[in-house]
Design a protein around this motif. Structure first.
Motif, PDB file in Angstrom:
ATOM      1  N   ALA A   1     -33.891  60.383  61.989  1.00 46.98           N
ATOM      2  CA  ALA A   1     -33.943  58.829  62.809  1.00 46.98           C
ATOM      3  C   ALA A   1     -32.333  58.378  63.293  1.00 46.98           C
ATOM      4  O   ALA A   1     -31.626  58.610  62.375  1.00 46.98           O
ATOM      5  CB  ALA A   1     -34.603  58.136  61.702  1.00 46.98           C
ATOM      6  N   PRO A   2     -32.381  58.117  64.236  1.00 46.39           N
ATOM      7  CA  PRO A   2     -31.134  57.531  64.731  1.00 46.39           C
ATOM      8  C   PRO A   2     -30.391  56.191  64.159  1.00 46.39           C
ATOM      9  O   PRO A   2     -31.305  55.447  63.643  1.00 46.39           O
ATOM     10  CB  PRO A   2     -31.242  57.397  66.462  1.00 46.39           C
ATOM     11  N   ILE A   3     -29.151  56.250  64.347  1.00 39.06           N
ATOM     12  CA  ILE A   3     -28.885  54.861  64.056  1.00 39.06           C
ATOM     13  C   ILE A   3     -28.246  53.987  65.211  1.00 39.06           C
ATOM     14  O   ILE A   3     -27.983  54.622  66.393  1.00 39.06           O
ATOM     15  CB  ILE A   3     -27.426  54.970  62.992  1.00 39.06           C
ATOM     16  N   LEU A   4     -28.015  52.510  65.082  1.00 38.92           N
ATOM     17  CA  LEU A   4     -27.705  51.791  65.849  1.00 38.92           C
ATOM     18  C   LEU A   4     -26.065  52.020  65.884  1.00 38.92           C
ATOM     19  O   LEU A   4     -25.482  52.584  65.219  1.00 38.92           O
ATOM     20  CB  LEU A   4     -27.730  50.527  65.900  1.00 38.92           C
ATOM     21  N   ASN A   5     -25.195  51.373  67.104  1.00 39.14           N
ATOM     22  CA  ASN A   5     -23.717  51.722  66.995  1.00 39.14           C
ATOM     23  C   ASN A   5     -22.929  51.285  65.999  1.00 39.14           C
ATOM     24  O   ASN A   5     -21.780  51.531  65.401  1.00 39.14           O
ATOM     25  CB  ASN A   5     -23.053  51.302  68.398  1.00 39.14           C
ATOM     26  N   ASN A   6     -23.556  50.184  65.370  1.00 38.75           N
ATOM     27  CA  ASN A   6     -22.998  49.413  63.954  1.00 38.75           C
ATOM     28  C   ASN A   6     -23.200  50.244  62.741  1.00 38.75           C
ATOM     29  O   ASN A   6     -22.477  49.981  61.943  1.00 38.75           O
ATOM     30  CB  ASN A   6     -23.393  48.018  64.055  1.00 38.75           C
ATOM     31  N   GLY A   7     -23.874  51.440  62.981  1.00 40.05           N
ATOM     32  CA  GLY A   7     -24.131  52.030  61.651  1.00 40.05           C
ATOM     33  C   GLY A   7     -25.420  51.685  60.758  1.00 40.05           C
ATOM     34  O   GLY A   7     -25.728  52.270  59.714  1.00 40.05           O
ATOM     35  N   ALA A   8     -26.026  50.747  61.311  1.00 42.13           N
ATOM     36  CA  ALA A   8     -27.512  50.415  60.664  1.00 42.13           C
ATOM     37  C   ALA A   8     -28.530  51.525  61.306  1.00 42.13           C
ATOM     38  O   ALA A   8     -28.390  51.922  62.416  1.00 42.13           O
ATOM     39  CB  ALA A   8     -27.636  48.851  61.156  1.00 42.13           C
ATOM     40  N   LEU A   9     -29.426  51.740  60.531  1.00 41.45           N
ATOM     41  CA  LEU A   9     -30.707  52.654  60.769  1.00 41.45           C
ATOM     42  C   LEU A   9     -31.322  51.998  61.875  1.00 41.45           C
ATOM     43  O   LEU A   9     -31.486  50.539  61.945  1.00 41.45           O
ATOM     44  CB  LEU A   9     -31.492  52.896  59.638  1.00 41.45           C
ATOM     45  N   ASP A  10     -31.900  52.534  62.807  1.00 44.16           N
ATOM     46  CA  ASP A  10     -32.519  52.039  63.919  1.00 44.16           C
ATOM     47  C   ASP A  10     -33.933  52.127  63.474  1.00 44.16           C
ATOM     48  O   ASP A  10     -34.519  53.148  63.786  1.00 44.16           O
ATOM     49  CB  ASP A  10     -32.494  53.091  65.132  1.00 44.16           C
ATOM     50  N   GLN A  11     -34.368  50.989  63.040  1.00 44.73           N
ATOM     51  CA  GLN A  11     -35.771  51.058  62.071  1.00 44.73           C
ATOM     52  C   GLN A  11     -37.065  51.096  63.214  1.00 44.73           C
ATOM     53  O   GLN A  11     -37.998  51.870  62.630  1.00 44.73           O
ATOM     54  CB  GLN A  11     -35.913  49.736  61.303  1.00 44.73           C
ATOM     55  N   ALA A  12     -36.874  50.597  64.279  1.00 45.20           N
ATOM     56  CA  ALA A  12     -37.906  50.969  65.440  1.00 45.20           C
ATOM     57  C   ALA A  12     -37.894  52.256  65.576  1.00 45.20           C
ATOM     58  O   ALA A  12     -39.007  52.998  65.628  1.00 45.20           O
ATOM     59  CB  ALA A  12     -37.708  50.194  66.622  1.00 45.20           C
ATOM     60  N   ALA A  13     -36.909  53.149  65.809  1.00 41.97           N
ATOM     61  CA  ALA A  13     -36.687  54.514  66.017  1.00 41.97           C
ATOM     62  C   ALA A  13     -37.282  55.094  65.049  1.00 41.97           C
ATOM     63  O   ALA A  13     -38.214  56.167  65.150  1.00 41.97           O
ATOM     64  CB  ALA A  13     -35.479  55.078  66.546  1.00 41.97           C
ATOM     65  N   PHE A  14     -37.214  54.792  63.690  1.00 40.68           N
ATOM     66  CA  PHE A  14     -37.641  55.393  62.422  1.00 40.68           C
ATOM     67  C   PHE A  14     -38.882  55.471  62.653  1.00 40.68           C
ATOM     68  O   PHE A  14     -39.640  56.357  62.345  1.00 40.68           O
ATOM     69  CB  PHE A  14     -37.033  54.671  61.377  1.00 40.68           C
ATOM     70  N   ALA A  15     -39.552  54.261  62.707  1.00 44.41           N
ATOM     71  CA  ALA A  15     -40.909  53.930  62.740  1.00 44.41           C
ATOM     72  C   ALA A  15     -41.720  54.877  63.818  1.00 44.41           C
ATOM     73  O   ALA A  15     -42.873  55.851  63.567  1.00 44.41           O
ATOM     74  CB  ALA A  15     -41.233  52.537  62.923  1.00 44.41           C
ATOM     75  N   ALA A  16     -41.039  55.141  64.996  1.00 41.05           N
ATOM     76  CA  ALA A  16     -41.593  55.758  66.029  1.00 41.05           C
ATOM     77  C   ALA A  16     -41.791  57.321  65.727  1.00 41.05           C
ATOM     78  O   ALA A  16     -42.619  58.077  66.597  1.00 41.05           O
ATOM     79  CB  ALA A  16     -40.816  55.737  67.313  1.00 41.05           C
ATOM     80  N   LEU A  17     -40.789  57.707  64.865  1.00 35.65           N
ATOM     81  CA  LEU A  17     -40.792  59.247  64.615  1.00 35.65           C
ATOM     82  C   LEU A  17     -41.972  59.611  63.483  1.00 35.65           C
ATOM     83  O   LEU A  17     -42.039  60.957  63.204  1.00 35.65           O
ATOM     84  CB  LEU A  17     -39.258  59.558  63.979  1.00 35.65           C
ATOM     85  N   LEU A  18     -42.489  58.660  62.623  1.00 36.06           N
ATOM     86  CA  LEU A  18     -43.322  58.755  61.799  1.00 36.06           C
ATOM     87  C   LEU A  18     -44.918  59.215  62.544  1.00 36.06           C
ATOM     88  O   LEU A  18     -45.113  58.573  63.615  1.00 36.06           O
ATOM     89  CB  LEU A  18     -43.306  57.867  60.828  1.00 36.06           C
ATOM     90  N   SER A  19     -45.472  60.264  62.006  1.00 38.59           N
ATOM     91  CA  SER A  19     -46.899  60.366  62.463  1.00 38.59           C
ATOM     92  C   SER A  19     -47.805  61.062  61.436  1.00 38.59           C
ATOM     93  O   SER A  19     -47.070  61.472  60.405  1.00 38.59           O
ATOM     94  CB  SER A  19     -46.737  61.183  63.766  1.00 38.59           C
TER      95      SER A  19
END
Ligand code: PLP
Length: 407
Positions: free
Chosen positions: A143-161
């Motif tokens: 799961a990727p992070i945003l440029n500020n170092g926070a987790l990209d929560q939308a991308a995290f959710a999208a990678l779950l299945s």
């Protein structure tokens, strides 16, 4: 108890020493924290009063050592708000805890399964999963992070299945200080991947706030004593009882068996089933002393103090020409990672060291994260409860000197 920084510092003998003829300014707390006298005394007391092996002795000292050791397990269980004391497994540290889970998981993963980690991982929570996936033929997703170092929560959710069998994430990033919303992230995992198990790497989470494994609702939480004012070489893995109950055994030997013949063996009950061999008894007792010491501090004021340290560092960094802060997620604890333009972080660390200021430089066991951020490494000052605003200011005086000497 109110938060009295001078009284806290006085409890750490090492803080009054000098290095290179200068008073020590210890800003390497994400690597390991210093130990209060209460912890040092607990170790000395154990070895001078009741050193003995646990569980199997038929004598007074062994009973006493066992009592202190098992009391230490209760302390950890209470600290994490575990449901049952048997959910606490002693380890040598976070790395071993994660390995116990990953080795067991490697036996269970199927070829179509996916394991999700984040770009924020320390190698301990990345390489373990990478190797488990390789062994099982499963796929590792990141799961990727945003440029500020926070987790990209939308991308995290999208990678779950429904294919996601396991999710591993850090509570707090050691390299950037980002705090992950582990409770919300676990909830998302439960909704989108109901069969997935969740591990939180708590190495950096435990010393900066209250951890409650029941409200996080994860399945595993791993941490080390030495990052929480306790000894090195000891840590704990918490696991949900229903999950740990039949977790594949990790080491075989004494303590973990029920019965043995020359042909076969059966395993004992938790927690001993996952604790083969003589444990780090004094370490466990010392870690419990550290938790008791830390838990007696006023947490709200501890958090306020740490927030003031990082705020001061950020403010001074903004005024410092040529300094780039690496990682400024909105939720962040006292980790200040940075680079001085055109100067190698190792050189910055060297010059600071000569002034008595201890920081860490390099990739912080997070090489893929450094690559993602486009830096070879950083200089990292990490703060703890005993650091002062004056020490943060000394860091910047030291950095000005480093800049003058190196640019
Ligand atoms: N995970 C994180 C986030 C860490 O910061 C560390 C150590 O720095 C570890 C895991 C590994 O901890 P240990 O070396 O105590 O096993």
């Amino acid at each position: 108890m109110s938060f009295d920084i001078a009284a806290i510092r006085a409890q750490f003998p090492i803080l009054s020493r000098q290095v290179h003829g200068k008073p020590l300014v210890y800003l390497d707390n994400a690597a390991t924290t210093q130990k209060p006298q209460a912890v040092i005394d607990a170790l000395v007391r154990f070895y001078s009063e009741c050193n003995s092996n646990v569980h199997r002795g038929a004598h007074y000292l062994s009973d006493e050592a066992t009592r202190r050791y098992e009391h230490a397990r209760d302390v950890v269980a209470n600290f994490l708000n575990a449901n049952r004391r048997e959910e606490v497994i002693w380890t040598s540290g976070t790395t071993e805890g994660i390995n116990i889970v990953a080795k067991g998981m490697a036996e269970r993963l199927q070829a179509n399964d996916e394991v999700l980690v984040t770009e924020l991982e320390h190698h301990a929570n990345l390489v373990t999963w990478q190797q488990a996936c390789k062994k099982a033929g499963a796929t590792l997703k990141v799961a990727p992070i945003l440029n500020n170092g926070a987790l990209d929560q939308a991308a995290f959710a999208a990678l779950l299945s429904s294919q996601t069998a396991f999710v591993a994430m850090p509570h707090v990033s050691n390299a950037l200080g980002t705090v992950n919303p582990v409770q919300a992230l676990t909830r998302t995992v439960r909704e989108k991947s109901p069969r997935a198990l969740v591990l939180v790497d708590g190495a950096q989470g435990v010393a900066h706030g209250d951890v409650n494994v029941q409200s996080i609702d994860c399945d595993f939480y791993a941490f080390s004593g030495h990052k929480l004012f306790g000894p090195t070489g000891v840590g704990a893995l918490w696991g949900r009882y229903s999950v740990l109950e039949d977790w594949p055994v990790w080491l075989t030997g004494g303590e973990m068996i029920a019965s043995v013949s020359y042909q076969d063996a059966t395993w004992g009950a938790l927690p001993n089933r996952l604790e083969a061999g003589t444990p780090n008894i004094a370490g466990a007792v010392g870690m419990a002393a550290a938790i008791e010491w830390f838990s007696a501090l006023p947490l709200v004021e501890v958090k306020q103090h740490e927030a003031q340290l990082i705020e001061r560092a950020v403010a001074l960094g903004e005024e410092f020409d040529g300094l780039t802060l690496v990682g400024n997620a909105p939720e962040k604890i006292g980790v200040y990672s940075f680079n001085l333009n055109g100067i190698h972080p190792a050189d910055v660390g060297f010059i600071l060291d000569r002034q008595g200021i201890a920081i860490r430089t390099g990739d912080h066991c997070a090489q893929p994260l450094m690559k993602r951020l486009g830096v070879p490494g950083t200089a990292r000052a990490s703060f703890s409860i005993y650091n002062t605003i004056d020490e943060v200011e000394q860091l910047f005086i030291g950095l000005r000197k480093a800049k003058e000497m190196l640019s």
